[in-house]
Structure formats: C-alpha cells, structure tokens
Scaffold this motif. Structure first.
Motif, PDB file in Angstrom:
ATOM      1  N   ALA A 218      26.020 -19.144  47.873  1.00 49.04           N
ATOM      2  CA  ALA A 218      26.177 -18.974  46.426  1.00 49.04           C
ATOM      3  C   ALA A 218      25.780 -17.549  46.064  1.00 49.04           C
ATOM      4  O   ALA A 218      24.601 -17.259  45.890  1.00 49.04           O
ATOM      5  CB  ALA A 218      25.313 -19.987  45.671  1.00 49.04           C
ATOM      6  N   THR A 219      26.770 -16.674  45.985  1.00 50.15           N
ATOM      7  CA  THR A 219      26.482 -15.257  45.761  1.00 50.15           C
ATOM      8  C   THR A 219      27.173 -14.713  44.510  1.00 50.15           C
ATOM      9  O   THR A 219      27.318 -13.511  44.351  1.00 50.15           O
ATOM     10  CB  THR A 219      26.911 -14.426  46.984  1.00 50.15           C
ATOM     11  N   SER A 220      27.612 -15.610  43.630  1.00 50.71           N
ATOM     12  CA  SER A 220      28.222 -15.167  42.378  1.00 50.71           C
ATOM     13  C   SER A 220      27.115 -14.726  41.418  1.00 50.71           C
ATOM     14  O   SER A 220      25.924 -14.779  41.741  1.00 50.71           O
ATOM     15  CB  SER A 220      29.038 -16.302  41.755  1.00 50.71           C
ATOM     16  N   LEU A 221      27.526 -14.321  40.207  1.00 53.52           N
ATOM     17  CA  LEU A 221      26.540 -13.916  39.199  1.00 53.52           C
ATOM     18  C   LEU A 221      25.757 -15.097  38.652  1.00 53.52           C
ATOM     19  O   LEU A 221      24.750 -14.912  37.976  1.00 53.52           O
ATOM     20  CB  LEU A 221      27.247 -13.174  38.051  1.00 53.52           C
ATOM     21  N   VAL A 222      26.226 -16.314  38.925  1.00 55.73           N
ATOM     22  CA  VAL A 222      25.514 -17.534  38.518  1.00 55.73           C
ATOM     23  C   VAL A 222      25.369 -18.417  39.754  1.00 55.73           C
ATOM     24  O   VAL A 222      26.004 -19.468  39.867  1.00 55.73           O
ATOM     25  CB  VAL A 222      26.232 -18.265  37.358  1.00 55.73           C
ATOM     26  N   GLU A 223      24.523 -17.975  40.653  1.00 55.79           N
ATOM     27  CA  GLU A 223      24.371 -18.668  41.935  1.00 55.79           C
ATOM     28  C   GLU A 223      23.884 -20.098  41.763  1.00 55.79           C
ATOM     29  O   GLU A 223      24.211 -20.980  42.553  1.00 55.79           O
ATOM     30  CB  GLU A 223      23.422 -17.892  42.857  1.00 55.79           C
ATOM     31  N   GLY A 267      30.017 -14.819  35.363  1.00 60.01           N
ATOM     32  CA  GLY A 267      29.865 -15.672  36.539  1.00 60.01           C
ATOM     33  C   GLY A 267      30.425 -17.064  36.314  1.00 60.01           C
ATOM     34  O   GLY A 267      31.012 -17.665  37.220  1.00 60.01           O
ATOM     35  N   HIS A 268      30.252 -17.580  35.090  1.00 58.84           N
ATOM     36  CA  HIS A 268      30.728 -18.931  34.784  1.00 58.84           C
ATOM     37  C   HIS A 268      32.255 -19.012  34.877  1.00 58.84           C
ATOM     38  O   HIS A 268      32.812 -20.007  35.354  1.00 58.84           O
ATOM     39  CB  HIS A 268      30.257 -19.332  33.384  1.00 58.84           C
ATOM     40  N   PHE A 269      32.940 -17.968  34.430  1.00 61.93           N
ATOM     41  CA  PHE A 269      34.400 -17.945  34.545  1.00 61.93           C
ATOM     42  C   PHE A 269      34.826 -18.018  36.006  1.00 61.93           C
ATOM     43  O   PHE A 269      35.799 -18.709  36.351  1.00 61.93           O
ATOM     44  CB  PHE A 269      34.971 -16.680  33.894  1.00 61.93           C
ATOM     45  N   ASN A 270      34.119 -17.324  36.868  1.00 65.70           N
ATOM     46  CA  ASN A 270      34.441 -17.351  38.295  1.00 65.70           C
ATOM     47  C   ASN A 270      34.228 -18.734  38.895  1.00 65.70           C
ATOM     48  O   ASN A 270      35.042 -19.215  39.693  1.00 65.70           O
ATOM     49  CB  ASN A 270      33.592 -16.310  39.039  1.00 65.70           C
ATOM     50  N   ILE A 296      34.164 -30.957  33.966  1.00 67.26           N
ATOM     51  CA  ILE A 296      34.125 -30.649  32.529  1.00 67.26           C
ATOM     52  C   ILE A 296      33.074 -29.582  32.242  1.00 67.26           C
ATOM     53  O   ILE A 296      33.280 -28.686  31.419  1.00 67.26           O
ATOM     54  CB  ILE A 296      33.824 -31.924  31.705  1.00 67.26           C
ATOM     55  N   TYR A 297      31.952 -29.647  32.953  1.00 64.15           N
ATOM     56  CA  TYR A 297      30.885 -28.663  32.738  1.00 64.15           C
ATOM     57  C   TYR A 297      31.339 -27.272  33.182  1.00 64.15           C
ATOM     58  O   TYR A 297      31.032 -26.273  32.522  1.00 64.15           O
ATOM     59  CB  TYR A 297      29.628 -29.082  33.489  1.00 64.15           C
ATOM     60  N   THR A 298      32.046 -27.183  34.308  1.00 63.75           N
ATOM     61  CA  THR A 298      32.483 -25.858  34.773  1.00 63.75           C
ATOM     62  C   THR A 298      33.422 -25.206  33.768  1.00 63.75           C
ATOM     63  O   THR A 298      33.379 -23.984  33.569  1.00 63.75           O
ATOM     64  CB  THR A 298      33.211 -25.944  36.131  1.00 63.75           C
ATOM     65  N   VAL A 299      34.257 -26.013  33.128  1.00 60.67           N
ATOM     66  CA  VAL A 299      35.267 -25.449  32.233  1.00 60.67           C
ATOM     67  C   VAL A 299      34.740 -25.265  30.810  1.00 60.67           C
ATOM     68  O   VAL A 299      35.490 -24.811  29.928  1.00 60.67           O
ATOM     69  CB  VAL A 299      36.522 -26.357  32.248  1.00 60.67           C
ATOM     70  N   SER A 300      33.476 -25.559  30.577  1.00 60.11           N
ATOM     71  CA  SER A 300      32.910 -25.412  29.235  1.00 60.11           C
ATOM     72  C   SER A 300      32.983 -23.975  28.733  1.00 60.11           C
ATOM     73  O   SER A 300      33.044 -23.737  27.524  1.00 60.11           O
ATOM     74  CB  SER A 300      31.455 -25.903  29.211  1.00 60.11           C
ATOM     75  N   GLN A 388      35.651 -10.609  33.744  1.00 63.02           N
ATOM     76  CA  GLN A 388      35.095 -11.578  34.684  1.00 63.02           C
ATOM     77  C   GLN A 388      35.181 -11.125  36.131  1.00 63.02           C
ATOM     78  O   GLN A 388      34.454 -11.651  36.988  1.00 63.02           O
ATOM     79  CB  GLN A 388      35.788 -12.932  34.528  1.00 63.02           C
ATOM     80  N   ASN A 389      36.042 -10.184  36.429  1.00 62.44           N
ATOM     81  CA  ASN A 389      36.128  -9.675  37.806  1.00 62.44           C
ATOM     82  C   ASN A 389      35.038  -8.665  38.122  1.00 62.44           C
ATOM     83  O   ASN A 389      34.917  -8.214  39.263  1.00 62.44           O
ATOM     84  CB  ASN A 389      37.508  -9.048  38.049  1.00 62.44           C
ATOM     85  N   ASN A 390      34.263  -8.316  37.113  1.00 64.54           N
ATOM     86  CA  ASN A 390      33.113  -7.439  37.339  1.00 64.54           C
ATOM     87  C   ASN A 390      31.985  -8.274  37.922  1.00 64.54           C
ATOM     88  O   ASN A 390      31.364  -9.073  37.226  1.00 64.54           O
ATOM     89  CB  ASN A 390      32.668  -6.795  36.019  1.00 64.54           C
TER      90      ASN A 390
END
Length: 410
Positions: A218-223, A267-270, A296-300, A388-390
C-alpha cells in the motif's frame, strides 16, 4: 436531456445518502461487553516519522508507560528522510531508530514497506505490528486491548481516532467533530452490523503472519484506505476497537488543512479507480454485502465531486435562466420530505457529540462553523480530481506538544 441526466445523478446520490443514513442508525447502539485476555501477544510498535523532532518525544514517553508488560513490546521509529534530530531523540529515549533515505520513493506507505522488510529479518519476531504517527498520543491500555482482539482471532484492528488539539482553532474543532461523528455513526455502525471497518492511517494493529502473507503493498497517498480494500478483497475484515483511543494532531490553519485533505482526496481517487469495480463485481458474484459496502465507500469521493458539480450547475441555472431549465428532483418532492432530509443530515453531528458524551460547550458552538469546513471539501475534491495523478507525498508539519495526561483530563 440535461435535466434527465441531472435527475438520474441526483437519484444516485440520494440513494447513497439514504444508504449511509440507514447504516448510521446502527451506531446509536453500543455493546460494552468485551472478552478480556491475559497479556500474551508480542508487538512491534512502529512510529512513522519525517522531521518530527518537536513532537516525537512526547509520544515515545507515552509509549514507554503503556499498561502492558515491557518485555512484550518494542518501539521502532521509522526516521524517513529525516534531516532533523528525530533519530537522535529516539535513541536518547532507548528506542530503536531506523533511518531511511530514499528521495525517489517518498511517503509513509513506502517507509512502512521498507520497515516491514527490515522487521522480518530481525532475530526477534513479533505476533503483531502496531503503527502510529509521530504526532500521536495513545491511551495506556491500547496494547492490552489489541491483545484481547488478537486472542479472539481478529487479524486487522483499528483503534478509535480522536484529536489531541481540538481547541486550537475552528479547523481543529471541525476535525474533532467529524472524527466523533465518523467513529460513532460510520465505524461503530459497521461494527454492530458485522461489516468491515476502515483503517485510519494510525492506531492500527496487524497480525504479523497476515502482513507476511499479504505483503504491505500500500504505497498510494492513502495507504490506509488502500490496505483496507486489499483486506476486504481477501475476505479479511478490519474491526474497530472502540475503547483503544489514539489522539492525532490536526492542522490549525485552513491552508494546512486544505493541503492535507487535497492529498487524501487525490489518493482516494486512485483507490476508487483501482478497487471500485473489482469489489462491486465480487459483491454481486458472491452476494457479499461487506464487499458491496466497501465498493460504495471507495467511490464516495466521486459522490462528493458530483455533489459539487450538480450544485454549481443548479446555481448557474437559477442565476442564468434559459428555455432549457435544469429540473431537479427537489421540484418533484414534497417540501416536508426535503425538510426531514435536511434535519436528518444536520442533526447527525450534534447527535454524535451527545452520544460521545462531549461536554465542551465550545465544541457545540463550533457546530455553527462546521458547515464551512464541510463545504470546503467540494472545491478541494474538484481540484483533486484533475490532479489525481500527482502522487507526490506532502508532509504535514506537527508542532503541538501535548502529554497524554492533558488529553485525558479534558
């Protein structure tokens, strides 16, 4: 045609809102029974730190005084690309400082992945790994409560996230109120329904064997959110320990808060892009409500984005009326139903404060400034969509030195 699109999107958003409100009703119940176990599990306590010399000492002092056998836990400070005295402070307090230097792979997720590889190669192995941020404080019984849940067979546990500096500004008060709301009416409701909870980035406990098997990854901005979704995909559902409290420092200024929340939304968009459809298909195929809820939570984050776009569109239509008037579902609903919906939304926040037994009159007064904080999520999320790509991690500076005794005394 435009009106049809608007109405369809509004119906979708309203359906999600009704779904979440229905879930929140189950947060009004609180089961106090919890089976206790003698201290048995050993813990590697990881403290993620990047230039945290001002606050890390208070947390390490706190951790050394936990009500848990000292021989059953060790503390490791991950000094990630630090250029200050974070490592020196850790060593001065007889804590292991693990220094990492990598300017290309920056961020907490990468630092944790690096630390876990080091941990698995050490002579001593631990039953579980607990993670905190350097600006945190933690209740003395935290490890004992994690021990209880691990002994009950749980593999991923999230503690109760609170705020250590709610009185510093209207921004920190808004964070505190939303934390109390989410703990009670998002997290606890899912606990009561035996659904998956969601990790919050700190105050997290993981069974070591699970981490070794899954890998961190888990290395995204919202690990935290990313690892939550990886767990749900695997059929491992994180749980909430409502009594294990962690106090997190929150930004005092709006500018610092906006910067932090922008990173979260990017990070959430990713995560939504990578996990929404796989989780949704799995929930349909397996008839699994837990995976549907996670989807549903991911797409919030897209719900927030659409809410902003639709609201702006309606405002523009009102300001610049034309022949092709945009119709809204509100024009087809009775006024009393709209009033009930508004009251149900607004009253959830004071209800959460009362349920959490918040006694500060100042916090109730800050319910008047809370709407400005909530509305600010709209433009932040809108900007995050286009950026979001940043994936460049940005550091939130922490300077608020508080001791656990001060927090508990509030």
């Amino acid at each position: 045609m435009l009106s049809v699109v608007f109405i369809v999107l509004q119906v979708m958003l309203a359906s999600v809102a009704v779904y979440q409100f229905t879930l929140s009703l189950f947060g009004f119940m609180k089961n106090k029974s919890r089976k206790r176990h003698a201290p048995r599990k050993s813990f590697a306590v990881l403290v993620a730190a990047h230039n945290e010399e001002q606050v890390v000492g208070a947390l390490l002092e706190n951790l050394k005084k936990l009500d848990y056998p000292k021989e059953l836990y060790d503390v490791f400070v991950i000094c990630d690309n630090c250029t200050d005295k974070t490592a020196d402070i850790a060593r001065s307090m007889d804590v292991t400082a693990c220094e990492r230097s990598n300017q290309n792979l920056r961020g907490k997720g990468y630092a944790i992945e690096w630390m876990l590889k080091k941990l698995w190669g050490m002579p001593r192995q631990y039953d579980a790994v607990v993670m905190f941020d350097a600006d945190n404080l933690v209740n003395p019984d935290f490890l004992q409560l994690m021990n209880d849940d691990l002994c009950e067979g749980h593999q991923v546990i999230q503690g109760y996230l609170d705020t250590k500096n709610p009185d510093d500004s209207w921004i920190t008060a808004a964070y505190a109120i939303t934390y109390w709301y989410c703990n009670r009416l998002w997290q606890l409701s899912r606990t009561n329904l035996k659904m998956s909870n969601f990790l919050g980035g700190t105050g997290m406990c993981f069974e070591s064997n699970l981490l070794k098997d899954m890998g961190w990854g888990a290395t995204s901005l919202v690990e935290d959110l990313e690892f939550s979704m990886r767990c749900v995909q695997r059929g491992v559902y994180p749980i909430l320990n409502y009594d294990a409290k962690v106090f997190d420092e929150k930004p005092v200024s709006f500018r610092a808060s906006a910067k932090q929340r922008l990173r979260w939304m990017q990070g959430h968009f990713n995560v939504a892009r990578n996990y929404f459809f796989p989780l949704l298909w799995a929930s349909i195929k397996e008839r699994n409500m837990v995976k549907f809820d996670a989807a549903i939570y991911t797409v919030s984050v897209y719900n927030t984005l659409l809410g902003f776009v639709l609201t702006v569109g309606l405002w523009i239509d009102v300001a610049l009326p034309s022949k092709d008037v945009i119709h809204s579902i509100y024009s087809y609903l009775p006024w009393w139903l709209m009033l009930v919906a508004i009251l149900a939304t607004v009253l959830q926040f004071p209800a959460a404060l009362m349920l959490e037994k918040v006694k500060s009159r100042k916090m109730y007064a800050h319910l008047l400034t809370l709407p400005f904080f909530l509305i600010s999520w709209w433009p932040i999320t809108f900007y995050a969509f286009f950026t979001q790509n940043n994936k460049t991690w940005s550091h939130t500076q922490h300077t608020r030195v508080v001791r656990i005794e001060e927090v508990q005394g509030k």
